[in-house]
Design a protein around this motif. Structure first.
Motif, PDB file in Angstrom:
ATOM      1  N   PRO A 266       0.840  -1.196   0.000  1.00  0.00           N
ATOM      2  CA  PRO A 266       0.000   0.000   0.000  1.00  0.00           C
ATOM      3  C   PRO A 266       0.881   1.256   0.000  1.00  0.00           C
ATOM      4  O   PRO A 266       1.843   1.349   0.769  1.00  0.00           O
ATOM      5  CB  PRO A 266      -0.794  -0.126   1.307  1.00  0.00           C
ATOM      6  CG  PRO A 266      -0.770  -1.590   1.625  1.00  0.00           C
ATOM      7  CD  PRO A 266       0.553  -2.085   1.144  1.00  0.00           C
ATOM      8  N   LEU A 267       0.555   2.206  -0.858  1.00  0.00           N
ATOM      9  CA  LEU A 267       1.447   3.331  -1.104  1.00  0.00           C
ATOM     10  C   LEU A 267       1.537   4.321   0.042  1.00  0.00           C
ATOM     11  O   LEU A 267       2.435   5.164   0.056  1.00  0.00           O
ATOM     12  CB  LEU A 267       1.014   4.065  -2.375  1.00  0.00           C
ATOM     13  CG  LEU A 267       1.249   3.312  -3.690  1.00  0.00           C
ATOM     14  CD1 LEU A 267       0.543   4.024  -4.827  1.00  0.00           C
ATOM     15  CD2 LEU A 267       2.739   3.189  -3.972  1.00  0.00           C
ATOM     16  N   SER A 268       0.625   4.240   0.994  1.00  0.00           N
ATOM     17  CA  SER A 268       0.726   5.139   2.141  1.00  0.00           C
ATOM     18  C   SER A 268       1.748   4.666   3.157  1.00  0.00           C
ATOM     19  O   SER A 268       2.327   5.494   3.874  1.00  0.00           O
ATOM     20  CB  SER A 268      -0.637   5.271   2.829  1.00  0.00           C
ATOM     21  OG  SER A 268      -1.557   5.934   2.004  1.00  0.00           O
ATOM     22  N   SER A 269       1.974   3.346   3.230  1.00  0.00           N
ATOM     23  CA  SER A 269       2.783   2.871   4.354  1.00  0.00           C
ATOM     24  C   SER A 269       3.339   1.461   4.172  1.00  0.00           C
ATOM     25  O   SER A 269       3.778   0.871   5.153  1.00  0.00           O
ATOM     26  CB  SER A 269       1.936   2.884   5.632  1.00  0.00           C
ATOM     27  OG  SER A 269       0.724   2.177   5.425  1.00  0.00           O
ATOM     28  N   GLY A 270       3.382   0.948   2.950  1.00  0.00           N
ATOM     29  CA  GLY A 270       3.749  -0.450   2.781  1.00  0.00           C
ATOM     30  C   GLY A 270       5.099  -0.726   2.162  1.00  0.00           C
ATOM     31  O   GLY A 270       5.389  -1.872   1.801  1.00  0.00           O
ATOM     32  N   GLY A 271       5.958   0.283   2.029  1.00  0.00           N
ATOM     33  CA  GLY A 271       7.268   0.052   1.433  1.00  0.00           C
ATOM     34  C   GLY A 271       8.210  -0.668   2.384  1.00  0.00           C
ATOM     35  O   GLY A 271       8.164  -0.481   3.595  1.00  0.00           O
TER      36      GLY A 271
END
Length: 383
Positions: free
Chosen positions: A255-260
């Protein structure tokens, strides 16, 4: 010093000493990493503490917003995205509930007011950006769009990512892989491959002191407050941030908000490609685009957190938090206390990563307040 491993370039020895203090006093229990580039050359590559080495991959949470913002900026640079075009022109369903005039610029600047969903978002929903986007398309804003700003903590990536997908037919994660991660050999992933799972080190929960625990208990976040909505504190399914990052589904979906997921080396290298030339390649962003995404678009009291902060376009203008940096510095922090940025005016790219949650470190752990000045002093002295 014996607990610190890795190398520094001549002139950066004081950074190693400061990092050793950090490891001894703040990050020994869980470990930490620090990587710095200066004018296209890696000058700091350090790690220390329990359970972490230089190759360890860590959950870096909202650092993903920086990668998302970079993808959006590249597509603006290409002329594919227009900052002042309405989101609904790409994504018609988003026009519901009075959102038809929200622009991509307002969205990237955390001014849209679409911070969550009535009834909350479940763990499984938060693990999938396209599911989040489908929920939020019909969602009412939580304040009049563009009347103020508030941190869209868990959903801005899904919203911007859906614009990218509608505009290009490809996900932001795919654009990042093809334009940033693979060509620059960046050890940071929006979608961690299964074969790299052995390098992942699970995030560790916060260990507050008794005084800190008392402070947390005395100041609970109301689930129906803007902060409660934005950070997933729903009474029926409150989000466990530690379990979130430790989920293989989250790591795979990114998820681009917090999944990197990545290493300090990886994020520093990503930002090095923004800060200036890197191994013969020109900077990823042209000066006019860089200036626009770094320009402060939102400042003052955040309607979600209640804190004074500022946002550019997706990125955080880091000089507002670390005055030793220049106004060109852009980056993003991550929940356990990580911080990463590029400062193109000085050619610096920095990434500090830690494995265990610090105490209320949403804007980066306090040790960055010592590490960043040490890095800047060393860089100035070596020019």
């Amino acid at each position: 010093m014996s607990d610190v491993h890795g190398t520094v370039a001549p002139g950066f020895e004081a950074v190693r000493e400061e990092f050793a203090t950090v490891v001894a006093n703040e990050a020994s229990d869980g470990g930490a990493q620090l990587a710095v580039y200066h004018q296209g050359r890696q000058v700091v590559d350090l790690w220390g503490g329990d359970g972490v080495d230089g190759d360890s991959l860590l959950a870096l949470y909202s650092s993903a917003k920086g990668a998302m913002a970079l993808v959006a900026a590249l597509l603006v640079q290409d002329g594919v995205l227009d900052l002042d075009r309405e989101v609904a022109s790409w994504w018609p369903e988003f026009a519901a509930e009075g959102k038809e005039r929200i622009t991509l610029r307002q969205l990237l600047a955390h001014r849209a007011g679409v911070i969550g969903a009535d009834g909350g978002l479940t763990f499984d929903e938060l693990a999938d950006d396209q599911v989040i986007a489908a929920r939020l398309a019909g969602q009412r804003p939580f304040w009049e769009p563009d009347s103020g700003h508030g941190y869209h903590a868990l959903v801005i990536g899904a919203l911007v990512g859906e614009v990218v997908r509608r505009a290009t037919g490809r996900t932001a994660q795919q654009h990042f892989e093809e334009r940033v991660r693979a060509p620059y050999a960046v050890d940071y992933y929006l979608g961690l491959p299964e074969e790299l799972e052995p390098r992942f080190r699970p995030v560790l929960p916060m260990k507050p002191t008794s005084a800190q625990q008392a402070l947390l208990e005395a100041n609970p976040i109301a689930p129906d407050s803007l902060m409660g909505i934005a950070f997933g504190i729903h009474p029926d399914h409150p989000l466990d941030l530690v379990a979130y990052a430790n989920s293989r589904t989250v790591r795979a979906n990114a998820p681009l908000s917090s999944g990197g997921i990545g290493s300090a080396r990886g994020l520093a290298r990503m930002y090095a490609a923004v800060a200036g030339e890197l191994e013969g390649r020109p900077p990823l962003l042209k000066p006019d685009v860089l200036a626009e995404v770094a320009r402060i678009h939102s400042s003052g009291t955040d309607l979600v957190t209640g804190e004074e902060n500022a946002f550019g376009l997706g990125f955080v203008p880091l000089a507002t938090r670390h005055p030793v940096l220049t106004s060109a510095a852009i980056g993003h922090s991550g929940a356990p206390g990580s911080q990463a940025f590029a400062d193109p005016s000085t050619g610096l790219a920095y990434s500090y990563a830690r494995r265990r949650f610090g105490f209320l470190c949403g804007a980066g752990a306090p040790e960055n307040d010592r590490l960043i000045p040490a890095v800047v002093r060393a860089a100035v002295a070596t020019v």
